[in-house]
Scaffold this motif. Structure first.
Motif, PDB file in Angstrom:
ATOM      1  N   GLN A 169     -59.899  35.614  47.189  1.00 36.47           N
ATOM      2  CA  GLN A 169     -59.318  35.827  45.877  1.00 36.47           C
ATOM      3  C   GLN A 169     -58.042  34.994  45.741  1.00 36.47           C
ATOM      4  OE1 GLN A 169     -58.992  39.838  44.535  1.00 36.47           O
ATOM      5  NE2 GLN A 169     -61.134  40.321  44.953  1.00 36.47           N
ATOM      6  N   ALA A 170     -57.830  34.448  44.572  1.00 37.31           N
ATOM      7  CA  ALA A 170     -56.710  33.542  44.350  1.00 37.31           C
ATOM      8  C   ALA A 170     -55.405  34.315  44.196  1.00 37.31           C
ATOM      9  CB  ALA A 170     -56.973  32.701  43.104  1.00 37.31           C
ATOM     10  N   ASP A 171     -54.507  34.158  45.149  1.00 33.66           N
ATOM     11  CA  ASP A 171     -53.201  34.806  45.086  1.00 33.66           C
ATOM     12  C   ASP A 171     -52.348  34.270  46.231  1.00 33.66           C
ATOM     13  OD1 ASP A 171     -51.172  36.429  44.228  1.00 33.66           O
ATOM     14  OD2 ASP A 171     -52.377  38.253  44.192  1.00 33.66           O
ATOM     15  N   LYS A 172     -51.085  34.635  46.247  1.00 32.45           N
ATOM     16  CA  LYS A 172     -50.187  34.278  47.341  1.00 32.45           C
ATOM     17  C   LYS A 172     -50.091  35.460  48.295  1.00 32.45           C
ATOM     18  CE  LYS A 172     -48.945  30.362  45.351  1.00 32.45           C
ATOM     19  NZ  LYS A 172     -49.311  29.038  45.904  1.00 32.45           N
ATOM     20  N   TYR A 173     -50.130  35.196  49.599  1.00 35.04           N
ATOM     21  CA  TYR A 173     -50.035  36.294  50.558  1.00 35.04           C
ATOM     22  C   TYR A 173     -48.994  36.059  51.639  1.00 35.04           C
ATOM     23  CZ  TYR A 173     -52.505  33.604  54.165  1.00 35.04           C
ATOM     24  OH  TYR A 173     -52.852  32.668  55.107  1.00 35.04           O
ATOM     25  N   ASN A 174     -48.489  34.832  51.770  1.00 33.72           N
ATOM     26  CA  ASN A 174     -47.505  34.532  52.809  1.00 33.72           C
ATOM     27  C   ASN A 174     -46.093  34.811  52.332  1.00 33.72           C
ATOM     28  OD1 ASN A 174     -48.793  33.524  55.217  1.00 33.72           O
ATOM     29  ND2 ASN A 174     -49.476  31.772  54.007  1.00 33.72           N
TER      30      ASN A 174
ATOM     31  N   ALA B  47     -47.878  41.258  57.462  1.00 34.17           N
ATOM     32  CA  ALA B  47     -47.255  41.799  56.259  1.00 34.17           C
ATOM     33  C   ALA B  47     -45.787  42.107  56.562  1.00 34.17           C
ATOM     34  CB  ALA B  47     -47.978  43.062  55.807  1.00 34.17           C
ATOM     35  N   VAL B  48     -44.875  41.413  55.908  1.00 28.93           N
ATOM     36  CA  VAL B  48     -43.450  41.649  56.088  1.00 28.93           C
ATOM     37  C   VAL B  48     -43.072  42.922  55.339  1.00 28.93           C
ATOM     38  CG1 VAL B  48     -41.125  40.733  55.699  1.00 28.93           C
ATOM     39  CG2 VAL B  48     -42.989  39.200  56.371  1.00 28.93           C
ATOM     40  N   ALA B  49     -42.326  43.806  56.016  1.00 23.36           N
ATOM     41  CA  ALA B  49     -42.000  45.115  55.440  1.00 23.36           C
ATOM     42  C   ALA B  49     -40.519  45.420  55.522  1.00 23.36           C
ATOM     43  CB  ALA B  49     -42.801  46.203  56.160  1.00 23.36           C
ATOM     44  N   ILE B  50     -39.684  44.393  55.608  1.00 23.64           N
ATOM     45  CA  ILE B  50     -38.255  44.575  55.838  1.00 23.64           C
ATOM     46  C   ILE B  50     -37.558  45.262  54.666  1.00 23.64           C
ATOM     47  CG2 ILE B  50     -37.551  42.347  54.888  1.00 23.64           C
ATOM     48  CD1 ILE B  50     -36.211  44.091  58.088  1.00 23.64           C
ATOM     49  N   ASP B  51     -38.212  45.307  53.508  1.00 26.20           N
ATOM     50  CA  ASP B  51     -37.620  45.907  52.310  1.00 26.20           C
ATOM     51  C   ASP B  51     -38.328  47.198  51.899  1.00 26.20           C
ATOM     52  OD1 ASP B  51     -40.046  44.692  51.709  1.00 26.20           O
ATOM     53  OD2 ASP B  51     -39.455  44.326  49.627  1.00 26.20           O
TER      54      ASP B  51
ATOM     55  N   TYR C  37     -36.572  36.983  47.856  1.00 24.03           N
ATOM     56  CA  TYR C  37     -38.029  37.054  47.704  1.00 24.03           C
ATOM     57  C   TYR C  37     -38.620  35.703  47.333  1.00 24.03           C
ATOM     58  CZ  TYR C  37     -37.663  42.119  47.847  1.00 24.03           C
ATOM     59  OH  TYR C  37     -37.436  43.407  48.254  1.00 24.03           O
ATOM     60  N   GLY C  38     -39.902  35.583  47.650  1.00 22.20           N
ATOM     61  CA  GLY C  38     -40.653  34.400  47.275  1.00 22.20           C
ATOM     62  C   GLY C  38     -41.715  34.745  46.252  1.00 22.20           C
ATOM     63  N   PRO C  39     -42.758  33.920  46.155  1.00 16.95           N
ATOM     64  CA  PRO C  39     -43.822  34.190  45.188  1.00 16.95           C
ATOM     65  C   PRO C  39     -44.497  35.533  45.434  1.00 16.95           C
ATOM     66  CG  PRO C  39     -43.990  31.957  46.072  1.00 16.95           C
ATOM     67  CD  PRO C  39     -42.967  32.673  46.900  1.00 16.95           C
ATOM     68  N   ASN C  40     -45.016  36.121  44.360  1.00 11.53           N
ATOM     69  CA  ASN C  40     -45.783  37.365  44.444  1.00 11.53           C
ATOM     70  C   ASN C  40     -44.949  38.537  44.962  1.00 11.53           C
ATOM     71  OD1 ASN C  40     -48.097  38.755  43.871  1.00 11.53           O
ATOM     72  ND2 ASN C  40     -49.148  38.236  45.773  1.00 11.53           N
ATOM     73  N   ASN C  41     -43.630  38.460  44.754  1.00  8.10           N
ATOM     74  CA  ASN C  41     -42.738  39.563  45.137  1.00  8.10           C
ATOM     75  C   ASN C  41     -42.785  39.849  46.636  1.00  8.10           C
ATOM     76  OD1 ASN C  41     -40.784  41.480  44.357  1.00  8.10           O
ATOM     77  ND2 ASN C  41     -42.302  43.115  44.331  1.00  8.10           N
ATOM     78  N   LEU C  42     -42.948  38.816  47.445  1.00  8.55           N
ATOM     79  CA  LEU C  42     -43.009  38.975  48.896  1.00  8.55           C
ATOM     80  C   LEU C  42     -41.655  38.644  49.513  1.00  8.55           C
ATOM     81  CD1 LEU C  42     -46.508  37.369  49.553  1.00  8.55           C
ATOM     82  CD2 LEU C  42     -45.920  39.802  49.613  1.00  8.55           C
ATOM     83  N   PRO C  43     -41.112  39.529  50.353  1.00  5.17           N
ATOM     84  CA  PRO C  43     -39.778  39.311  50.922  1.00  5.17           C
ATOM     85  C   PRO C  43     -39.760  38.167  51.924  1.00  5.17           C
ATOM     86  CG  PRO C  43     -40.813  41.207  51.947  1.00  5.17           C
ATOM     87  CD  PRO C  43     -41.722  40.795  50.828  1.00  5.17           C
TER      88      PRO C  43
END
Length: 545
Positions: free
Chosen positions: A397-402, A361-365, A484-490
């Motif tokens: 579950q269907a979602d983006k996590y990367n 889990a990236v937490a830089i933000d 950011y990329g998909p699913n609000n992931l930094p």
């Protein structure tokens, strides 16, 4: 290896408890008890102490699993996997133990140092974060932070039902993670908290594994440290709490303080992991690293040792390992510079790429502001990202996590074009122009750069660097990172160069104990006055790294 540790520690406990090898009653470790959650779909392990030669039977509904205690009274029974089961289990021997109010679901181990330890009532939104009602299908098991010279058997803690009273002192990340897993699956969840302030990575690994690796002999336990612990335990047992409350409180504080700040190699494993082995579980969540700055390559190799050992110990070759990349921290730099935290984040990403069934889990933000505290009080964003990883990878579950990661670059007439993996249909920017980029020529002198997002790519340049060859993004202790990329992931922090790391002094504004995990033993009884940031409980020493 787990069984060997259990055998040794169990026999020592038997001698201490009863003064000899014979016992009148079966004894179980703390992790096996009322209110526990048992892992569905995996073999279960029950273990404990009995009389030598005693036949012990684990009775689960109509199924029975028997085993004979060895000559030292040690036993361990393995069951077949269950999809569901009864809410009572009997451990039958010369005297029976009935385990009650059991649930069948998924068990997650949440381990690490003080940012995993930070409790719900210490968070920035504590009043609203606390649940208003009981959650009977979420169970909590909280170990006391401690150190031990040798692997222990019994451990500390007990299973409880999640409610406003039981959760307030529990790990905020563990709580938010467990709540989201339960809310999205409606499946019983058990969360085990094993966290210690300032615990270095080597303290989480067994002596046997360390000594079979390149780290043989690293940071051996300090005998005087553990001798002081045993002496204080003996002295404390002689003090009457009612007739000498101040003396008892003073000695208890000193004991708790030493236990909380003893970080010799293997000491945390001995006290907090060994008593759990080999309790079946769904996966592991890990948040640790701030006390291992300055030796990133060593950290990566040692983290690999830890994961391989835990997968062996818990008898799950691909036990999911979900971990937090250390977040932004300390003061924001005015110019590009070397960073211990950036180095650590880089090897954490390298570890994720190499280790099967590991997820980051990236937490830089996750910590706002130009001065990010060592212990940020809002853990909800990080816990959500950890839970999202688990829900996608383990619950399908269907979602983006990367989070998007840097993949390759190309030179473009004074500019550099960057390509990313996991960028989906394109990258987005929060707050105007992309920030956090630095660029350099062959002289290796980095300058902050301008950037432009073009779909899933980014073009980077600086008028001060005419022939750039390298780019870095979010490469600082506390960078501005708004891509950011998909699913609000930094976007994951990265560098395109492989230039040797320059030496840098330790952060001047970080307390010494946060770098080394060591603090002097207090000689005076702690003041009864508390600041607004301190915990209300008198039972634990202050939480520090």
């Amino acid at each position: 290896m787990a069984l060997r540790y259990f055998m040794c520690a169990a026999f020592m406990l038997a001698c201490i408890v009863v003064g000899g090898p014979a016992q009148a009653k079966i004894k179980l470790p703390a992790i096996i008890g009322d209110n526990m959650v048992l892992q569905v779909g995996e073999p279960l392990y029950f273990w404990g102490l009995a009389d030598p030669g005693e036949y012990v039977t684990v009775i689960i509904g109509e199924e029975k699993f028997g085993v004979v205690a060895d000559k030292k009274g040690r036993w361990m029974a393995r069951t077949t996997p269950f999809k569901n089961g009864p809410n009572e289990i009997t451990i039958h021997g010369k005297a029976d133990i009935v385990l009650k109010n059991i649930l069948w679901g998924d068990v997650w181990l949440c381990a690490g140092q003080s940012n995993m330890l930070l409790s719900v009532d210490q968070t920035a939104h504590a009043p609203t974060d606390l649940p208003e009602t009981e959650f009977p299908e979420i169970r909590l098991f909280q170990e006391e932070p401690a150190a031990a010279k040798k692997a222990e058997f019994a451990g500390t803690g007990k299973w409880v039902v999640l409610d406003p009273q039981t959760v307030h002192n529990f790990s905020s990340i563990g709580y938010f993670f467990g709540r989201e897993i339960y809310d999205k699956t409606q499946h019983p969840v058990g969360i085990i908290q094993a966290a210690r302030s300032g615990a270095t990575l080597s303290s989480w690994i067994s002596r046997e594994v360390l000594d079979k690796s390149e780290f043989k002999g690293v940071a051996p336990g300090h005998d005087e440290e553990f001798e002081a612990i045993e002496k204080l335990k003996e002295d404390l047992a002689k003090v009457d709490q009612e007739s000498e409350p101040q003396k008892y409180k003073r000695m208890k504080y000193k004991l708790d303080y030493i236990l909380a700040h003893a970080h010799s190699a293997t000491s945390t494993y001995n006290s907090m992991i060994s008593p759990l082995v080999p309790f079946s579980m769904k996966g592991m969540v890990w948040y640790q690293g701030e006390n291992d700055l300055g030796e990133p390559l060593k950290y990566e190799r040692m983290l690999s040792l830890l994961v391989h050992e835990y997968r062996d110990e818990f008898i799950r070759p691909y036990l999911p390992f979900i971990f937090v990349q250390v977040p932004n921290i300390l003061k924001r730099a005015k110019e590009p510079e070397e960073s211990y935290y950036a180095d650590l984040r880089e090897v954490q990403e390298d570890f994720r790429k190499k280790m099967p069934a590991s997820y980051m889990a990236v937490a830089i933000d996750s910590v706002p502001g130009a001065e990010a505290p060592l212990h940020p009080k809002d853990k909800r964003v990080i816990a959500h990202r950890l839970a999202n990883i688990a829900l996608v990878t383990q619950y399908k579950q269907a979602d983006k996590y990367n989070s998007p990661v840097y993949e390759s670059m190309e030179l473009m007439d004074g500019k550099i074009k960057l390509h990313f993996r996991y960028a989906g249909s394109g990258l987005t920017v929060k707050g105007g122009e992309p920030k956090g980029f630095a660029i350099a020529a062959d002289d290796r002198l980095f300058e902050y750069a301008k950037a432009k997002v073009v779909g899933a790519d980014v073009i980077v340049w600086s008028d001060k660097v005419k022939k750039p060859v390298a780019v870095r993004y979010a490469w600082a202790d506390n960078p501005i990172a708004n891509l950011y990329g998909p699913n609000n992931l930094p976007v994951t922090p990265f560098r395109t160069d492989v230039w040797p790391r320059k030496k840098k002094t330790a952060p001047a504004d970080m307390p010494k104990e946060d770098l080394h995990g060591k603090m002097p033993l207090p000689q005076e009884e702690p003041s009864t006055e508390k600041s607004s940031d301190e915990k209300s409980s008198d039972e634990k020493p202050p939480v520090t790294e």
